[in-house]
Design a protein around this motif. Structure first.
Motif, PDB file in Angstrom:
ATOM      1  N   PHE A 106       0.809  -1.048   0.068  1.00  0.00           N
ATOM      2  CA  PHE A 106       0.070  -0.037   0.081  1.00  0.00           C
ATOM      3  C   PHE A 106       1.048   1.178   0.050  1.00  0.00           C
ATOM      4  O   PHE A 106       0.526   2.376  -0.715  1.00  0.00           O
ATOM      5  N   HIS A 107       1.791   1.201   0.771  1.00  0.00           N
ATOM      6  CA  HIS A 107       2.682   2.577   0.755  1.00  0.00           C
ATOM      7  C   HIS A 107       3.396   2.606  -0.209  1.00  0.00           C
ATOM      8  O   HIS A 107       3.877   3.653  -0.865  1.00  0.00           O
ATOM      9  N   LEU A 111       3.361   5.834  -2.782  1.00  0.00           N
ATOM     10  CA  LEU A 111       4.713   6.501  -3.320  1.00  0.00           C
ATOM     11  C   LEU A 111       5.003   6.352  -4.939  1.00  0.00           C
ATOM     12  O   LEU A 111       5.097   7.558  -5.464  1.00  0.00           O
ATOM     13  N   LEU A 112       4.899   5.476  -5.265  1.00  0.00           N
ATOM     14  CA  LEU A 112       4.681   5.359  -6.895  1.00  0.00           C
ATOM     15  C   LEU A 112       3.823   6.074  -7.588  1.00  0.00           C
ATOM     16  O   LEU A 112       4.175   7.073  -8.420  1.00  0.00           O
ATOM     17  N   TYR A 117       2.485  11.296 -10.083  1.00  0.00           N
ATOM     18  CA  TYR A 117       1.690  12.621 -10.305  1.00  0.00           C
ATOM     19  C   TYR A 117       2.617  13.940 -10.364  1.00  0.00           C
ATOM     20  O   TYR A 117       2.555  14.829 -11.016  1.00  0.00           O
ATOM     21  N   LEU A 118       3.712  13.934  -9.502  1.00  0.00           N
ATOM     22  CA  LEU A 118       4.607  14.784  -9.315  1.00  0.00           C
ATOM     23  C   LEU A 118       5.329  14.966 -10.563  1.00  0.00           C
ATOM     24  O   LEU A 118       5.819  16.228 -11.274  1.00  0.00           O
ATOM     25  N   LEU A 151      -2.763  17.226  -4.152  1.00  0.00           N
ATOM     26  CA  LEU A 151      -2.512  16.241  -3.759  1.00  0.00           C
ATOM     27  C   LEU A 151      -2.551  15.930  -2.042  1.00  0.00           C
ATOM     28  O   LEU A 151      -2.773  14.624  -1.642  1.00  0.00           O
ATOM     29  N   VAL A 152      -2.671  16.872  -1.376  1.00  0.00           N
ATOM     30  CA  VAL A 152      -2.616  16.740  -0.065  1.00  0.00           C
ATOM     31  C   VAL A 152      -4.369  16.321   0.262  1.00  0.00           C
ATOM     32  O   VAL A 152      -4.612  15.714   1.086  1.00  0.00           O
TER      33      VAL A 152
END
Length: 572
Positions: A106-107, A111-112, A117-118, A151-152
């Motif tokens: 999940f983590h 992160l991917l 997205y970034l 994103l937040v």
């Protein structure tokens, strides 16, 4: 070459040599059948380690890195990946032995996704900056700020996290749940509760977490089989619904023990033959699952969960996990309620025991006042009797005040412990016996004091004296001797009355509600024994039927007077 680059080159060179040796040993020790599946693995690792051996040995020898070789190092490593994938496909057991926790997946997936997205935002920002003219830089900064806010918001969204967890469970694992992790988390939630109301909230949240539900409510069976009351609610408002014990839904849950999917019931009512949900469940479209809480085949209660944050198929795996978790939750709730009922019963038992002591003392006060009233007709004009009557009423009133305080504040005695004059108590008991037309012989070896409360010690000794007087005829003898025995005050009360049987002394004496009197309550001896133990004293009984009884009490000395020969202090 910089100073820190040379140790790095040596260490990476040693790693490459070690890797080549290990890969060679794996290929050499594999048998003929396994070598076919291992060969792509060996070729891929050999390519990676040989290229590193070339790059870093050259750096060590010539004191500088080959920039061209370093620039294509990542591409060479990437080129070896298909060989590793081919080896994993030839030997599926290798992949089957790998285990990655759902939390790690999940983590990692999160992160991917954030990284992708970034990168997308960076690419769009680069394009905007160089095509936006004079406003290019401002547009880039505005786009970056908006992208960070989005994103937040997405990262804090429970619905998005739930969807990601469900997607990972469906596509990366054979089973939807990590049962060990879910079980530990559910047990920890239940164990953190200290009362039934807190446990009710924990049960709802624990069950809801299993299916990504954001809200729920819990109903438990009320005392006396009066129906089911809503014990707790979570994110469903303050509505409280009481259900009759004969509600059709409850009968269905008792008979079938099914987990009811209300959405499925709304679509296909025929799946749940005989089910008639209450009106509030039919009207509230947020409600989703009804989970029965069963213990030993009895419906202890049920939980209602709201629709999940993301679409979840209620298959056999979900139902089995909810059924197992609800069984454990029902056991916790039943145990918590049984514990509360036991504590309440103990409180009532303590209150009843205290009330029995109070009633016993009231009986003694009533007896004393009745005797005074009986003699009032004959002696009402006698000044001494009038003064004695006033003293008796005042004493009775004070005792009743103490009893009221005892009932209000608990069964612990009131007042401070201090030195209690045993000889003075003996004289008062003798005077009380004289007023009743009886005689109590007192023999005291000087002044004797013990630690305790004057009124309670007088009540203990008075109870023993009264029992002796009741068991002895008018022409019999009752006496009290007081002396010192080591570090204790010794009080002996004897009589020549009816006595007690050995069986009564061994099995029933000093037990609550055990007595030889036709109208007695069996409280006085029990209370006396308990208080003597609190003071650190002890009591011995010698008795014989139709010959009399001798009771000896030892009390810790508080203050001992000078020794004296045994001599009668008062003779009545």
């Amino acid at each position: 070459m910089l100073s820190f680059e040379r140790p790095l080159a040596f260490s990476t060179l040693a790693l490459a040599v070690t890797g080549l040796l290990l890969a060679e040993q794996v290929l050499r020790n594999a048998d003929g059948d396994a070598r076919w599946s291992i060969k792509p693995l060996f070729l891929g690792l050999a390519a990676v380690f040989l290229f590193d051996l070339f790059v870093y040995s050259q750096a060590v020898l010539f004191q500088e890195f080959d920039s061209d070789a370093l620039s294509i190092r990542a591409a060479v490593h990437a080129a070896a990946v298909p060989l590793l994938w081919m080896a994993s496909r030839r030997n599926r057991q290798w992949v089957g032995r790998l285990h990655v926790s759902r939390a790690a997946v999940f983590h990692s997936a999160s992160l991917l996704l954030v990284g992708a997205y970034l990168l997308l935002v960076a690419a769009v920002g680069y394009y905007v900056r160089y095509t936006g003219g004079a406003w290019g830089r401002a547009l880039q900064q505005a786009l970056t700020a908006v992208a960070v806010v989005v994103l937040v918001l997405v990262g804090l969204s429970g619905s998005m996290r739930a969807r990601l967890r469900v997607y990972i469970s469906k596509n990366f694992f054979s089973y939807r749940y990590d049962y060990r992790e879910e079980w530990l988390r559910f047990t920890a939630i239940l164990s953190s509760s200290a009362s039934p109301h807190q446990l009710g909230d924990s049960v709802i949240q624990g069950l809801a977490n299993l299916v990504e539900s954001p809200a729920g409510a819990l109903w438990l069976k009320s005392a006396g089989d009066a129906g089911y009351v809503q014990l707790a609610g979570w994110n469903l408002g303050e509505r409280r619904v009481h259900l009759s014990a004969q509600e059709p839904l409850l009968n269905f849950l008792r008979e079938r023990a099914w987990i009811v999917d209300l959405d499925e019931w709304r679509r296909v009512p025929g799946q749940y033959v005989g089910l008639q949900p209450p009106e509030f469940m039919r009207a509230d479209l947020r409600l989703w699952l009804v989970v029965p809480l069963l213990t030993s085949g009895e419906l202890h209660g049920f939980a209602v969960l709201a629709k999940p944050r993301t679409a979840i198929e209620v298959n056999w795996e979900v139902r089995d996990l909810l059924r197992t978790a609800s069984s454990q939750a029902a056991s916790y709730l039943a145990q918590m309620q049984a514990t509360e009922a036991l504590l309440e019963a103990r409180k009532f038992e303590a209150f009843n025991r205290m009330s029995a002591f109070v009633v016993h003392d009231l009986k003694n006060i009533v007896t004393q006042l009745s005797l005074m009233l009986k003699n009032a007709q004959r002696l009402r004009n006698n000044p001494e009797f009038q003064q004695d009557m006033l003293d008796t009423v005042e004493n009775s009133l004070e005792k009743m005040r103490q009893l009221m305080l005892q009932l209000r504040e608990g069964e612990k005695p009131h007042g401070l412990s201090g030195g209690v004059d045993l000889v003075a108590i003996a004289r008062r008991l003798a005077q009380g016996a004289q007023r009743k037309g009886r005689s109590l012989e007192i023999e005291a070896a000087g002044a004797l004091s013990t630690r305790g409360q004057d009124d309670r010690i007088e009540r203990v000794l008075g109870h023993i004296v009264q029992n002796a007087l009741d068991a002895t005829s008018i022409d019999g003898r009752v006496w009290m001797r007081l002396d010192q025995s080591g570090s204790h005050a010794r009080v002996e009360v004897g009589d020549t009355g009816t006595g007690m049987s050995a069986e009564f002394v061994e099995r029933r004496l000093f037990k609550a509600f055990q007595t030889t009197k036709a109208t007695g309550m069996g409280i006085g001896a029990y209370e006396s024994f308990q208080y003597l133990q609190e003071l650190g004293g002890k009591i011995d009984v010698e008795t014989e039927l139709n010959k009399g009884t001798r009771i000896v009490i030892w009390l810790p000395l508080f203050r001992a007077g000078p020794s004296a020969d045994l001599a009668p202090a008062v003779s009545q």
